[in-house]
Design an enzyme around this catalytic site. Structure first.
Site, PDB file in Angstrom:
ATOM      1  N   ASP A  38      20.302 110.744  46.322  1.00 47.94           N
ATOM      2  CA  ASP A  38      21.407 109.908  45.540  1.00 47.94           C
ATOM      3  C   ASP A  38      20.625 109.102  44.627  1.00 47.94           C
ATOM      4  OD1 ASP A  38      23.132 111.374  47.207  1.00 47.94           O
ATOM      5  OD2 ASP A  38      24.629 109.744  46.663  1.00 47.94           O
ATOM      6  N   LYS A  84      27.151 111.238  39.496  1.00 46.29           N
ATOM      7  CA  LYS A  84      27.888 110.357  40.479  1.00 46.29           C
ATOM      8  C   LYS A  84      28.168 108.904  39.852  1.00 46.29           C
ATOM      9  CE  LYS A  84      26.516 107.370  44.597  1.00 46.29           C
ATOM     10  NZ  LYS A  84      25.897 107.320  45.702  1.00 46.29           N
ATOM     11  N   LYS A  89      30.724 113.099  41.841  1.00 50.41           N
ATOM     12  CA  LYS A  89      30.983 112.190  43.148  1.00 50.41           C
ATOM     13  C   LYS A  89      31.499 110.995  42.461  1.00 50.41           C
ATOM     14  CE  LYS A  89      28.500 109.808  46.930  1.00 50.41           C
ATOM     15  NZ  LYS A  89      27.197 109.654  47.747  1.00 50.41           N
TER      16      LYS A  89
HETATM   17  O1  LIG Z   1      27.897 105.253  47.110  1.00 47.20           O
HETATM   18  C1  LIG Z   1      27.954 104.524  47.608  1.00 47.20           C
HETATM   19  C2  LIG Z   1      28.726 103.097  47.471  1.00 47.20           C
HETATM   20  O2  LIG Z   1      27.928 102.127  47.675  1.00 47.20           O
HETATM   21  C3  LIG Z   1      29.927 102.897  48.409  1.00 47.20           C
HETATM   22  O3  LIG Z   1      30.677 101.751  47.979  1.00 47.20           O
HETATM   23  P1  LIG Z   1      31.771 100.990  48.500  1.00 47.20           P
HETATM   24  O4  LIG Z   1      31.147 100.155  49.571  1.00 47.20           O
HETATM   25  O5  LIG Z   1      32.466 100.288  47.233  1.00 47.20           O
HETATM   26  O6  LIG Z   1      32.666 101.956  49.056  1.00 47.20           O
END
Ligand SMILES: O=C[C@H](O)COP(=O)(O)O
Length: 223
Positions: A90, A153, A183
């Site tokens: 990613d 993403k 994503k």
């Molecule tokens: O893709 C990943 C993100 O850091 C997840 O974010 P979050 O902590 O707001 O769910």
């Protein structure tokens, strides 16, 4: 109102990217991902290599969270992560280059990472959609597809402008069509929000609050 998703866990990259995360936290994340039946765990590269139970994939971030790394550094980081077991990378784009309209820079850095992490490694391109205009979102999604990305993403989850929105997901999906997947990540705190992202076109969700969301509890978070 859309129909509830029965297999929501299989959409989830169960994520821990906090700077203060420890090895013990990552071990807990992996155990929780296995217990919940998430698609993968998503972690920082410094934790590699890790032992994973059968069936749980490993996603690793690259150029995270600012994206302000040389393309060569992102490529080297991705190659090392793949060598150490990553199934998916990613990567964060140079968001400022996108804001400037320098989509050539963005496409070229994605190409560099793609070359360093070829298929079957899955490449996701984090565009930080909350910091971009709709025009820039469309152009960056085109650049990502041209460079061979598998996913676009929305967000790192660390940008002050915010995380995923249904509007951004819908725009990204409309742009990439069937050439890539979308994503949604960052700030998804409820099951309803997760299902809204899927209805907007996301086929993967990046969630640090997977347990709460799967239990239909509202999770805490910065945004
Ligand atoms: O893709 C990943 C993100 O850091 C997840 O974010 P979050 O902590 O707001 O769910």
């Amino acid at each position: 109102m859309t129909a509830p998703i029965a297999d929501l866990a299989t959409y989830i990259d169960h994520t821990l990217l906090k700077p203060e995360a420890t090895r013990a936290d990552v071990e807990r994340l992996i155990a929780e991902g296995a217990e919940l039946g998430t698609y993968s765990v998503c972690i920082s590269p410094s934790f590699l290599p890790v032992q994973l139970p059968e069936g749980l994939k490993l996603a690793v971030v690259c150029g995270f969270p600012s994206g302000k790394h040389h393309a060569e550094v992102k490529a080297a980081e991705a190659a090392l992560s793949v060598a150490q077991g990553a199934d998916e990378i990613d990567m964060v784009i140079d968001v400022g280059a996108a804001v400037e309209g320098r989509y050539d820079i963005v496409e070229s850095e994605i190409r560099a990472v793609r070359a360093a992490a070829p298929a079957p490694t899955v490449l996701k391109v984090i565009i930080e959609s909350a910091a971009l205009s709709d025009e820039a979102i469309i152009a960056v999604c085109e650049a990502a597809v041209n460079a061979g990305a598998d996913f676009v993403k929305t967000s790192t989850g660390f940008h002050p402008a915010g995380g995923a929105s249904a509007h951004a997901v819908e725009l990204m999906k409309r742009t990439v069509g069937d050439r890539a997947e979308v994503k949604a990540s960052g700030g998804v705190r409820t099951r309803a929000a997760a299902e809204e992202m899927i209805a907007a076109g996301a086929t993967r969700l990046g969630l640090s609050s997977s347990r709460d969301i799967l239990a239909d509890r509202t999770a805490a978070g910065d945004y």
